[in-house]
Design a protein around this motif. Structure first.
Motif, PDB file in Angstrom:
ATOM      1  N   GLY A  21       0.780  -1.231   0.000  1.00 50.23           N
ATOM      2  CA  GLY A  21       0.000   0.000   0.000  1.00 50.23           C
ATOM      3  C   GLY A  21       0.810   1.278   0.000  1.00 50.23           C
ATOM      4  O   GLY A  21       0.248   2.363   0.116  1.00 50.23           O
ATOM      5  N   LYS A  22       2.129   1.198  -0.153  1.00 45.23           N
ATOM      6  CA  LYS A  22       2.964   2.395  -0.183  1.00 45.23           C
ATOM      7  C   LYS A  22       2.982   2.983  -1.589  1.00 45.23           C
ATOM      8  O   LYS A  22       2.859   2.264  -2.574  1.00 45.23           O
ATOM      9  CB  LYS A  22       4.394   2.064   0.250  1.00 45.23           C
ATOM     10  CG  LYS A  22       4.488   1.648   1.702  1.00 45.23           C
ATOM     11  CD  LYS A  22       5.922   1.365   2.090  1.00 45.23           C
ATOM     12  CE  LYS A  22       6.005   0.945   3.553  1.00 45.23           C
ATOM     13  NZ  LYS A  22       7.377   0.604   3.932  1.00 45.23           N
ATOM     14  N   VAL A  23       3.170   4.302  -1.658  1.00 45.95           N
ATOM     15  CA  VAL A  23       3.271   4.974  -2.947  1.00 45.95           C
ATOM     16  C   VAL A  23       4.570   4.537  -3.619  1.00 45.95           C
ATOM     17  O   VAL A  23       5.624   4.459  -2.986  1.00 45.95           O
ATOM     18  CB  VAL A  23       3.255   6.505  -2.774  1.00 45.95           C
ATOM     19  CG1 VAL A  23       3.484   7.214  -4.105  1.00 45.95           C
ATOM     20  CG2 VAL A  23       1.935   6.958  -2.157  1.00 45.95           C
ATOM     21  N   ILE A  24       4.490   4.249  -4.925  1.00 44.55           N
ATOM     22  CA  ILE A  24       5.664   3.801  -5.669  1.00 44.55           C
ATOM     23  C   ILE A  24       6.287   4.978  -6.397  1.00 44.55           C
ATOM     24  O   ILE A  24       5.605   5.691  -7.139  1.00 44.55           O
ATOM     25  CB  ILE A  24       5.290   2.719  -6.710  1.00 44.55           C
ATOM     26  CG1 ILE A  24       4.633   1.517  -6.028  1.00 44.55           C
ATOM     27  CG2 ILE A  24       6.524   2.277  -7.491  1.00 44.55           C
ATOM     28  CD1 ILE A  24       4.099   0.472  -7.001  1.00 44.55           C
ATOM     29  N   ASP A  25       7.575   5.180  -6.182  1.00 47.57           N
ATOM     30  CA  ASP A  25       8.327   6.165  -6.949  1.00 47.57           C
ATOM     31  C   ASP A  25       8.302   5.715  -8.413  1.00 47.57           C
ATOM     32  O   ASP A  25       8.496   4.536  -8.688  1.00 47.57           O
ATOM     33  CB  ASP A  25       9.770   6.216  -6.424  1.00 47.57           C
ATOM     34  CG  ASP A  25      10.605   7.237  -7.152  1.00 47.57           C
ATOM     35  OD1 ASP A  25      10.869   7.041  -8.359  1.00 47.57           O
ATOM     36  OD2 ASP A  25      11.010   8.229  -6.513  1.00 47.57           O
ATOM     37  N   PRO A  26       8.064   6.610  -9.368  1.00 46.96           N
ATOM     38  CA  PRO A  26       7.995   6.193 -10.778  1.00 46.96           C
ATOM     39  C   PRO A  26       9.229   5.425 -11.257  1.00 46.96           C
ATOM     40  O   PRO A  26       9.121   4.558 -12.117  1.00 46.96           O
ATOM     41  CB  PRO A  26       7.845   7.514 -11.541  1.00 46.96           C
ATOM     42  CG  PRO A  26       7.222   8.448 -10.555  1.00 46.96           C
ATOM     43  CD  PRO A  26       7.770   8.043  -9.215  1.00 46.96           C
ATOM     44  N   ASP A  27      10.405   5.723 -10.706  1.00 44.35           N
ATOM     45  CA  ASP A  27      11.629   5.013 -11.099  1.00 44.35           C
ATOM     46  C   ASP A  27      11.701   3.618 -10.486  1.00 44.35           C
ATOM     47  O   ASP A  27      12.578   2.836 -10.847  1.00 44.35           O
ATOM     48  CB  ASP A  27      12.869   5.809 -10.689  1.00 44.35           C
ATOM     49  CG  ASP A  27      12.984   7.114 -11.459  1.00 44.35           C
ATOM     50  OD1 ASP A  27      12.498   7.175 -12.603  1.00 44.35           O
ATOM     51  OD2 ASP A  27      13.560   8.081 -10.909  1.00 44.35           O
ATOM     52  N   ASP A  28      10.818   3.315  -9.554  1.00 43.01           N
ATOM     53  CA  ASP A  28      10.849   2.024  -8.859  1.00 43.01           C
ATOM     54  C   ASP A  28       9.615   1.177  -9.182  1.00 43.01           C
ATOM     55  O   ASP A  28       9.356   0.180  -8.527  1.00 43.01           O
ATOM     56  CB  ASP A  28      10.941   2.266  -7.345  1.00 43.01           C
ATOM     57  CG  ASP A  28      11.309   1.026  -6.564  1.00 43.01           C
ATOM     58  OD1 ASP A  28      12.015   0.152  -7.106  1.00 43.01           O
ATOM     59  OD2 ASP A  28      10.876   0.919  -5.403  1.00 43.01           O
ATOM     60  N   LEU A  29       8.856   1.583 -10.192  1.00 44.80           N
ATOM     61  CA  LEU A  29       7.635   0.867 -10.561  1.00 44.80           C
ATOM     62  C   LEU A  29       7.956  -0.379 -11.369  1.00 44.80           C
ATOM     63  O   LEU A  29       8.686  -0.322 -12.349  1.00 44.80           O
ATOM     64  CB  LEU A  29       6.708   1.772 -11.379  1.00 44.80           C
ATOM     65  CG  LEU A  29       5.471   1.103 -11.980  1.00 44.80           C
ATOM     66  CD1 LEU A  29       4.558   0.548 -10.891  1.00 44.80           C
ATOM     67  CD2 LEU A  29       4.724   2.090 -12.863  1.00 44.80           C
ATOM     68  N   ASN A  30       7.436  -1.500 -10.937  1.00 42.43           N
ATOM     69  CA  ASN A  30       7.573  -2.771 -11.646  1.00 42.43           C
ATOM     70  C   ASN A  30       6.182  -3.343 -11.852  1.00 42.43           C
ATOM     71  O   ASN A  30       5.470  -3.603 -10.889  1.00 42.43           O
ATOM     72  CB  ASN A  30       8.395  -3.763 -10.826  1.00 42.43           C
ATOM     73  CG  ASN A  30       9.789  -3.277 -10.572  1.00 42.43           C
ATOM     74  OD1 ASN A  30      10.657  -3.430 -11.408  1.00 42.43           O
ATOM     75  ND2 ASN A  30      10.017  -2.665  -9.414  1.00 42.43           N
ATOM     76  N   ARG A  31       5.800  -3.525 -13.114  1.00 39.50           N
ATOM     77  CA  ARG A  31       4.524  -4.164 -13.423  1.00 39.50           C
ATOM     78  C   ARG A  31       4.818  -5.641 -13.647  1.00 39.50           C
ATOM     79  O   ARG A  31       5.538  -6.007 -14.569  1.00 39.50           O
ATOM     80  CB  ARG A  31       3.907  -3.552 -14.671  1.00 39.50           C
ATOM     81  CG  ARG A  31       3.440  -2.133 -14.412  1.00 39.50           C
ATOM     82  CD  ARG A  31       1.950  -2.007 -14.668  1.00 39.50           C
ATOM     83  NE  ARG A  31       1.396  -0.866 -13.980  1.00 39.50           N
ATOM     84  CZ  ARG A  31       1.043   0.255 -14.569  1.00 39.50           C
ATOM     85  NH1 ARG A  31       1.203   0.395 -15.859  1.00 39.50           N
ATOM     86  NH2 ARG A  31       0.528   1.228 -13.861  1.00 39.50           N
ATOM     87  N   VAL A  32       4.284  -6.471 -12.793  1.00 39.40           N
ATOM     88  CA  VAL A  32       4.533  -7.908 -12.848  1.00 39.40           C
ATOM     89  C   VAL A  32       3.253  -8.595 -13.290  1.00 39.40           C
ATOM     90  O   VAL A  32       2.186  -8.333 -12.737  1.00 39.40           O
ATOM     91  CB  VAL A  32       4.963  -8.436 -11.459  1.00 39.40           C
ATOM     92  CG1 VAL A  32       5.162  -9.933 -11.486  1.00 39.40           C
ATOM     93  CG2 VAL A  32       6.222  -7.728 -10.983  1.00 39.40           C
TER      94      VAL A  32
END
Length: 126
Positions: A21-32
């Motif tokens: 539930g934490k906000v994801i930094d755009p540079d740390d986004l992983n779509r799995v």
């Protein structure tokens, strides 16, 4: 003479990690994406938005099943096997290991093979 004021509306989109539930930094986004086919059920495809640390946790949780599994390749054209998709889960895991290693005093390069002792220390810490 009256002054005209412009109204400005700014909208912000935040992507939330589907696990913690934490906000994801755009540079740390992983779509799995995961496809699951259980006995007696139709195959179902799922997508998760995860931070790199949660991708590493997912990979660790799945590893006990995957290491004993056979990889299934989809059929390409003319009866050939298509090349497997890049292993984004492994890449995300390696990024998480490198980040953790640097934060914990290990000297690791930004590319190339990770030392086994660093990977083991990361796994033990998580």
């Amino acid at each position: 003479m009256g002054r005209a004021f412009a109204v400005v509306k700014v909208e912000r989109v935040e992507i939330i990690d589907d696990v913690d539930g934490k906000v994801i930094d755009p540079d740390d986004l992983n779509r799995v994406e995961i496809e699951v086919k259980l006995p007696g059920r139709k195959a179902a495809r799922y997508r998760l938005d995860l931070r790199t640390t949660n991708v590493a946790r997912l990979e660790k949780d799945l590893a006990k099943y995957i290491r004993n599994a056979d990889q299934v390749r989809t059929s390409g054209g003319a009866g050939t096997n298509a090349a497997p998709a890049p292993n984004s889960v492994k890449q995300a895991h390696n990024r998480a290991v490198r980040e953790w290693a640097r934060e914990n005093g290990y000297d690791v390069s930004s590319r190339g093979r990770l030392p086994v002792d660093v990977i083991e220390a990361f796994d033990n810490a998580h």
